[in-house]
Design a protein around this motif. Structure first.
Motif, PDB file in Angstrom:
ATOM      1  N   TYR A 249       7.048  53.338  -1.914  1.00 52.49           N
ATOM      2  CA  TYR A 249       8.134  52.937  -2.815  1.00 52.49           C
ATOM      3  C   TYR A 249       8.667  51.550  -2.443  1.00 52.49           C
ATOM      4  N   HIS A 250       8.879  50.706  -3.455  1.00 53.33           N
ATOM      5  CA  HIS A 250       9.472  49.373  -3.291  1.00 53.33           C
ATOM      6  C   HIS A 250      10.727  49.330  -4.161  1.00 53.33           C
ATOM      7  N   THR A 251      11.837  48.864  -3.602  1.00 59.73           N
ATOM      8  CA  THR A 251      13.109  48.852  -4.333  1.00 59.73           C
ATOM      9  C   THR A 251      12.960  48.147  -5.678  1.00 59.73           C
ATOM     10  N   ASN A 252      12.526  46.908  -5.694  1.00 58.83           N
ATOM     11  CA  ASN A 252      12.182  46.148  -6.901  1.00 58.83           C
ATOM     12  C   ASN A 252      13.186  46.304  -8.039  1.00 58.83           C
ATOM     13  N   ASP A 253      14.414  45.870  -7.777  1.00 59.60           N
ATOM     14  CA  ASP A 253      15.442  45.872  -8.817  1.00 59.60           C
ATOM     15  C   ASP A 253      16.083  44.485  -8.850  1.00 59.60           C
ATOM     16  N   GLY A 254      17.256  44.369  -9.394  1.00 58.31           N
ATOM     17  CA  GLY A 254      17.910  43.071  -9.497  1.00 58.31           C
ATOM     18  C   GLY A 254      18.218  42.428  -8.157  1.00 58.31           C
ATOM     19  N   SER A 255      18.317  43.229  -7.102  1.00 62.97           N
ATOM     20  CA  SER A 255      18.674  42.672  -5.793  1.00 62.97           C
ATOM     21  C   SER A 255      17.466  42.453  -4.888  1.00 62.97           C
ATOM     22  N   SER A 256      16.290  42.902  -5.311  1.00 65.36           N
ATOM     23  CA  SER A 256      15.106  42.836  -4.465  1.00 65.36           C
ATOM     24  C   SER A 256      13.871  42.686  -5.344  1.00 65.36           C
ATOM     25  N   ILE A 257      12.862  41.940  -4.852  1.00 68.59           N
ATOM     26  CA  ILE A 257      11.632  41.791  -5.624  1.00 68.59           C
ATOM     27  C   ILE A 257      10.446  42.303  -4.815  1.00 68.59           C
ATOM     28  N   TRP A 258       9.386  42.649  -5.528  1.00 71.40           N
ATOM     29  CA  TRP A 258       8.164  43.168  -4.916  1.00 71.40           C
ATOM     30  C   TRP A 258       7.052  42.173  -5.213  1.00 71.40           C
ATOM     31  N   ILE A 259       6.561  41.528  -4.169  1.00 69.03           N
ATOM     32  CA  ILE A 259       5.487  40.550  -4.287  1.00 69.03           C
ATOM     33  C   ILE A 259       4.223  41.172  -3.700  1.00 69.03           C
ATOM     34  N   ILE A 260       3.127  41.066  -4.450  1.00 66.26           N
ATOM     35  CA  ILE A 260       1.868  41.680  -4.003  1.00 66.26           C
ATOM     36  C   ILE A 260       0.813  40.604  -3.744  1.00 66.26           C
ATOM     37  N   PRO A 261      -0.055  40.839  -2.778  1.00 63.71           N
ATOM     38  CA  PRO A 261      -1.210  39.943  -2.613  1.00 63.71           C
ATOM     39  C   PRO A 261      -2.264  40.291  -3.656  1.00 63.71           C
ATOM     40  N   LEU A 262      -2.937  39.285  -4.180  1.00 61.03           N
ATOM     41  CA  LEU A 262      -3.969  39.509  -5.185  1.00 61.03           C
ATOM     42  C   LEU A 262      -5.346  39.472  -4.534  1.00 61.03           C
ATOM     43  N   LEU A 263      -6.219  40.324  -4.996  1.00 59.99           N
ATOM     44  CA  LEU A 263      -7.593  40.359  -4.528  1.00 59.99           C
ATOM     45  C   LEU A 263      -8.329  39.167  -5.141  1.00 59.99           C
TER      46      LEU A 263
ATOM     47  N   VAL B  53      -2.273  43.124 -17.216  1.00 64.60           N
ATOM     48  CA  VAL B  53      -2.818  41.907 -16.604  1.00 64.60           C
ATOM     49  C   VAL B  53      -2.047  40.686 -17.118  1.00 64.60           C
ATOM     50  N   SER B  54      -1.782  40.648 -18.423  1.00 68.84           N
ATOM     51  CA  SER B  54      -1.048  39.515 -19.008  1.00 68.84           C
ATOM     52  C   SER B  54       0.360  39.409 -18.431  1.00 68.84           C
ATOM     53  N   ILE B  55       1.026  40.539 -18.307  1.00 68.98           N
ATOM     54  CA  ILE B  55       2.385  40.539 -17.758  1.00 68.98           C
ATOM     55  C   ILE B  55       2.368  40.010 -16.326  1.00 68.98           C
ATOM     56  N   LEU B  56       1.443  40.504 -15.514  1.00 72.88           N
ATOM     57  CA  LEU B  56       1.397  40.074 -14.110  1.00 72.88           C
ATOM     58  C   LEU B  56       0.925  38.632 -13.966  1.00 72.88           C
ATOM     59  N   ASN B  57       0.068  38.164 -14.875  1.00 72.99           N
ATOM     60  CA  ASN B  57      -0.365  36.763 -14.817  1.00 72.99           C
ATOM     61  C   ASN B  57       0.798  35.803 -15.026  1.00 72.99           C
ATOM     62  N   THR B  58       1.813  36.231 -15.774  1.00 72.40           N
ATOM     63  CA  THR B  58       2.990  35.370 -15.960  1.00 72.40           C
ATOM     64  C   THR B  58       3.845  35.320 -14.702  1.00 72.40           C
ATOM     65  N   GLN B  59       3.573  36.214 -13.760  1.00 67.54           N
ATOM     66  CA  GLN B  59       4.386  36.310 -12.548  1.00 67.54           C
ATOM     67  C   GLN B  59       3.706  35.694 -11.329  1.00 67.54           C
ATOM     68  N   ILE B  60       2.737  34.829 -11.568  1.00 70.55           N
ATOM     69  CA  ILE B  60       2.058  34.134 -10.474  1.00 70.55           C
ATOM     70  C   ILE B  60       2.660  32.745 -10.352  1.00 70.55           C
ATOM     71  N   ASP B  61       3.123  32.417  -9.157  1.00 73.38           N
ATOM     72  CA  ASP B  61       3.640  31.087  -8.879  1.00 73.38           C
ATOM     73  C   ASP B  61       2.448  30.158  -8.663  1.00 73.38           C
ATOM     74  N   PRO B  62       2.318  29.077  -9.460  1.00 70.92           N
ATOM     75  CA  PRO B  62       1.172  28.178  -9.303  1.00 70.92           C
ATOM     76  C   PRO B  62       1.039  27.621  -7.874  1.00 70.92           C
ATOM     77  N   ALA B  63       2.140  27.529  -7.165  1.00 72.82           N
ATOM     78  CA  ALA B  63       2.077  27.037  -5.787  1.00 72.82           C
ATOM     79  C   ALA B  63       1.480  28.080  -4.846  1.00 72.82           C
TER      80      ALA B  63
ATOM     81  N   ALA C 139       1.457  37.743  -6.721  1.00 67.05           N
ATOM     82  CA  ALA C 139       2.127  37.973  -8.008  1.00 67.05           C
ATOM     83  C   ALA C 139       3.375  38.804  -7.739  1.00 67.05           C
ATOM     84  N   THR C 140       4.363  38.643  -8.593  1.00 68.58           N
ATOM     85  CA  THR C 140       5.588  39.427  -8.499  1.00 68.58           C
ATOM     86  C   THR C 140       5.509  40.562  -9.516  1.00 68.58           C
ATOM     87  N   ILE C 141       5.758  41.768  -9.052  1.00 69.65           N
ATOM     88  CA  ILE C 141       5.754  42.926  -9.945  1.00 69.65           C
ATOM     89  C   ILE C 141       7.095  42.946 -10.690  1.00 69.65           C
TER      90      ILE C 141
END
Length: 191
Positions: free
Chosen positions: A98-112, A148-158, A163-165
């Motif tokens: 479980y990841h909190t992932n609400d307004g006070s916390s974000i969940w960042i995942i490594p991409l394969l 996939v489209s939703i998560l692709n918008t959450q990738i920081d180009p840097a 990606a951020t869930i």
């Protein structure tokens, strides 16, 4: 220490006792007010000028104001997360952390391999082992491609390796359940 009028007399001299003393006091008060207004305006000019100078000095670096369509990481964005699709797959109990992932916390995942689709397929087959062999059916489905489209918008180009869930999703299984149920398995798949 004395002297005429004591300390105030030395500071202000004969300002209060001379003719026109009241008009001099009003002139001093008016001067102080004008000085305060000028200081405020000058301070505002320095603040505004510093932004212009900063933009000029950093003109080669992208500014936050130059890309208004790109959401800031701290900015809350609304996502149209699809509902989970019911399925009868047997979970391996992988992906339940479980990841909190609400307004006070974000969940960042490594991409394969910096690839959202590969990461989601890996999650799906890890959580539901009977989906192995059905990867092309999953990748051709609309719910999978929406995620996939939703998560692709959450990738920081840097940092394209992460990606951020979106808020509201708390486990890998919750993410996978948004598309895995699209696969219909035959009885032979349940070994």
């Amino acid at each position: 220490m004395g002297g005429k009028g004591g300390i105030l007399g030395r500071i202000f001299g004969n300002l209060f006792s001379a003719r026109g003393g009241k008009s001099k006091i009003l002139m001093i008060i008016a001067g102080i007010i004008v000085w305060a207004i000028k200081s405020i305006l000058l301070g505002a000019g320095v603040v505004g000028g510093s932004k212009l100078i900063n933009n000029y000095v950093n003109k080669d670096k992208p500014s936050e104001n130059n890309n208004p369509e790109q959401p800031k990481p701290t900015q809350q964005t609304h996502f149209n997360i699809p509902e989970a699709i019911p399925n009868s797959f047997k979970s391996s109990n992988d992906g339940n952390q479980y990841h909190t992932n609400d307004g006070s916390s974000i969940w960042i995942i490594p991409l394969l391999n910096k690839d959202v689709a590969k990461t989601l397929i890996w999650w799906a087959t890890s959580i539901y082992p009977e989906l192995k062999g059905h990867e092309s059916e999953i990748t051709n489905s609309t719910p999978f491609n929406n995620m996939v489209s939703i998560l692709n918008t959450q990738i920081d180009p840097a940092h394209p390796e992460y990606a951020t869930i979106p808020p509201g999703l708390h486990t890998r299984k919750e993410v996978v359940d948004r598309f895995a149920g699209i696969v219909k398995l035959d009885k032979k798949d349940f070994k």
